[in-house]
Design an enzyme around this catalytic site. Structure first.
Site, PDB file in Angstrom:
ATOM      1  N   ARG A  47       1.698   4.471  41.969  1.00 25.28           N
ATOM      2  CA  ARG A  47       2.404   5.767  42.060  1.00 25.28           C
ATOM      3  C   ARG A  47       3.435   5.728  43.190  1.00 25.28           C
ATOM      4  O   ARG A  47       4.506   6.299  43.086  1.00 25.28           O
ATOM      5  CB  ARG A  47       1.428   6.932  42.236  1.00 25.28           C
ATOM      6  CG  ARG A  47       2.129   8.276  42.489  1.00 25.28           C
ATOM      7  CD  ARG A  47       1.283   9.493  42.149  1.00 25.28           C
ATOM      8  NE  ARG A  47      -0.089   9.400  42.618  1.00 25.28           N
ATOM      9  CZ  ARG A  47      -0.467   9.512  43.892  1.00 25.28           C
ATOM     10  NH1 ARG A  47       0.420   9.747  44.834  1.00 25.28           N
ATOM     11  NH2 ARG A  47      -1.741   9.386  44.224  1.00 25.28           N
ATOM     12  N   TYR A  99      22.708  21.827  31.065  1.00 22.20           N
ATOM     13  CA  TYR A  99      21.707  21.523  30.034  1.00 22.20           C
ATOM     14  C   TYR A  99      20.689  22.670  29.941  1.00 22.20           C
ATOM     15  O   TYR A  99      20.224  23.172  30.964  1.00 22.20           O
ATOM     16  CB  TYR A  99      21.006  20.207  30.408  1.00 22.20           C
ATOM     17  CG  TYR A  99      19.829  19.836  29.554  1.00 22.20           C
ATOM     18  CD1 TYR A  99      19.995  19.525  28.215  1.00 22.20           C
ATOM     19  CD2 TYR A  99      18.549  19.785  30.087  1.00 22.20           C
ATOM     20  CE1 TYR A  99      18.911  19.172  27.436  1.00 22.20           C
ATOM     21  CE2 TYR A  99      17.462  19.429  29.314  1.00 22.20           C
ATOM     22  CZ  TYR A  99      17.648  19.132  27.985  1.00 22.20           C
ATOM     23  OH  TYR A  99      16.560  18.791  27.217  1.00 22.20           O
ATOM     24  N   ASP A 171      25.054  15.885  37.016  1.00 24.55           N
ATOM     25  CA  ASP A 171      24.265  15.373  35.893  1.00 24.55           C
ATOM     26  C   ASP A 171      25.218  14.538  35.040  1.00 24.55           C
ATOM     27  O   ASP A 171      26.098  15.071  34.364  1.00 24.55           O
ATOM     28  CB  ASP A 171      23.668  16.543  35.097  1.00 24.55           C
ATOM     29  CG  ASP A 171      22.775  16.070  33.950  1.00 24.55           C
ATOM     30  OD1 ASP A 171      22.947  14.928  33.485  1.00 24.55           O
ATOM     31  OD2 ASP A 171      21.905  16.853  33.509  1.00 24.55           O
ATOM     32  N   LYS A 195      18.362   9.044  27.323  1.00 21.68           N
ATOM     33  CA  LYS A 195      19.532   9.095  26.453  1.00 21.68           C
ATOM     34  C   LYS A 195      20.227   7.734  26.432  1.00 21.68           C
ATOM     35  O   LYS A 195      19.689   6.792  25.887  1.00 21.68           O
ATOM     36  CB  LYS A 195      20.449  10.223  26.913  1.00 21.68           C
ATOM     37  CG  LYS A 195      19.715  11.555  27.209  1.00 21.68           C
ATOM     38  CD  LYS A 195      19.092  12.177  25.988  1.00 21.68           C
ATOM     39  CE  LYS A 195      18.169  13.349  26.301  1.00 21.68           C
ATOM     40  NZ  LYS A 195      18.719  14.411  27.144  1.00 21.68           N
TER      41      LYS A 195
END
Ligand code: PLP
Length: 371
Positions: A47, A99, A171, A195
């Protein structure tokens, strides 16, 4: 190095243990301590860090020209970490056209958490100036926007925001490689690597790249390992593999999208086409300055509204009806019905993610669907 070379080599090295040219995937969640209690390879627990995640962070950071990066299990997880690095009472100015998931995250979680937020049309620089306050810590921009492909002038905006003592996040999910936000003044870049980086619709991820390794980035890093929304080693490996072909894919996506946009422009059943590569597009001049090509995303409005638009989406044979973007296969989506109440998407609008098929086949498919 030029960007195609960086994309192939950044974050990659021949494995010193085996000579493997393709990097191994390190599934181990834990790493051995030395007798003196130290961690000789720099890894302790997955982690906190992992070799595949470190390679991904170094690779994407190098590609964007940043100093450091923090990877997350989704783009939204990365967005969440930036907002959590702020404090309740801080103020954020966000693009009204950000978004949908980003504005929903702010409205549904961070308003309750005590963040002050104004959603502003960032193509209006005067409106941005007016919204900035003493408590404004961060401006959230996104360009081209979803689903109308509106363009924000990143350099002009960064100047205004910096003058007010705040930092700029861009972004850059829709235009990796094509747009260089750090050169334009952004302080942080966010990608949904689900994406174009992944590029094959088979892995979810997100990343934050910082221009400078400063206190704010260290807060983001703290959210990453204390919050735990980290990507798996396999996901990191897939995204870094995707990056190797990213510049060439972006070029092909852009070439195909321009051809499809030009076809739709002259179609009598099409009301409007939104693609920044078109001279007629309202943001074309700014896009020409800040983008090398115009990307693989476009939207168009079918005359007559929702029903005719749904009919077109129902009739395509190559375009797949699905949300998301950036994969090798072309997708078509009626955005208003995905976003639901509160959508800013026109009812007749269809969004296209243009893939890597031959553009002539895509045009033929749209032509028969519009008939
Ligand atoms: C998809 C997307 C996101 C969110 O990313 P997820 O990986 O779906 O969480 C954020 N910004 C933009 C522009 C996107 O397209």
């Amino acid at each position: 190095m030029k960007i195609e070379t960086l994309a192939v080599h950044a974050g990659h090295a021949v494995d010193p243990a085996t000579g493997a040219v393709s990097a191994p995937i390190h599934l181990s969640t834990t790493f051995e301590r030395d007798v003196d209690g130290s961690y000789p390879h720099g890894f302790m627990y997955t982690r906190n860090n992992n070799p595949n995640r470190q390679a991904l962070e170094e690779g994407i950071s190098a590609l964007e020209g940043g100093s450091v990066a923090a990877a997350f299990a989704s783009g939204t997880g990365a967005t969440m970490a930036i907002l959590q690095a702020l404090a309740p009472g801080d103020h954020v100015v966000a693009h009204v056209d950000a978004y949908y998931g980003t504005s929903r995250l702010i409205r549904e979680i961070f308003l309750r958490w005590g963040l002050g937020v104004d959603f502003i049309d960032m193509s209006n620089l005067a409106a941005v100036k007016k919204a900035l306050r003493a408590k404004t810590k961060l401006a959230w921009m996104e360009t081209p926007s979803n689903p109308l492909l509106k363009i924000v002038d990143v350099a002009a905006l960064a100047e205004i925001v910096h003058d007010a003592g705040a930092i700029c996040v861009c972004d850059n999910t829709w235009a990796p490689v094509l747009q260089r936000p750090f050169d334009l003044g952004a302080d942080l870049i966010l990608h949904s690597t689900t994406k174009y980086f992944g590029g094959h619709c088979d892995v979810a991820g997100g990343i934050i790249v910082a221009k400078n390794d400063n206190e704010f980035f260290q807060d983001v890093r703290r959210v990453q390992y204390a919050g735990g929304a980290v990507p798996s080693p396999f996901d990191c490996w897939l995204i870094l593999r995707g990056m190797r072909t990213l510049p060439w894919r972006m070029r092909a996506h852009s070439e195909n999208a321009l051809k499809v946009a030009n076809f739709l422009m002259q179609h009598r059943k099409v009301e409007d086409v939104h693609y920044p590569g078109l001279r007629e597009h309202s943001g074309h001049e700014i896009a020409k300055r800040q983008m090398s090509m115009y990307g693989g995303m476009l939207s168009f409005e079918v005359k007559g509204g929702r029903k005719p638009a749904m009919n077109v989406a129902a009739k395509t044979k190559i375009f797949i009806r699905a949300t998301s973007l950036g994969g090798v296969e072309s997708l078509i989506e009626h955005r208003a019905s995905i976003e639901g109440p509160g959508t800013t998407s026109p009812e007749g609008l269809l969004r296209l993610s243009i893939g890597l098929e031959n553009a002539d086949d895509l045009i033929e498919d749209l032509d028969q669907a519009l008939r």
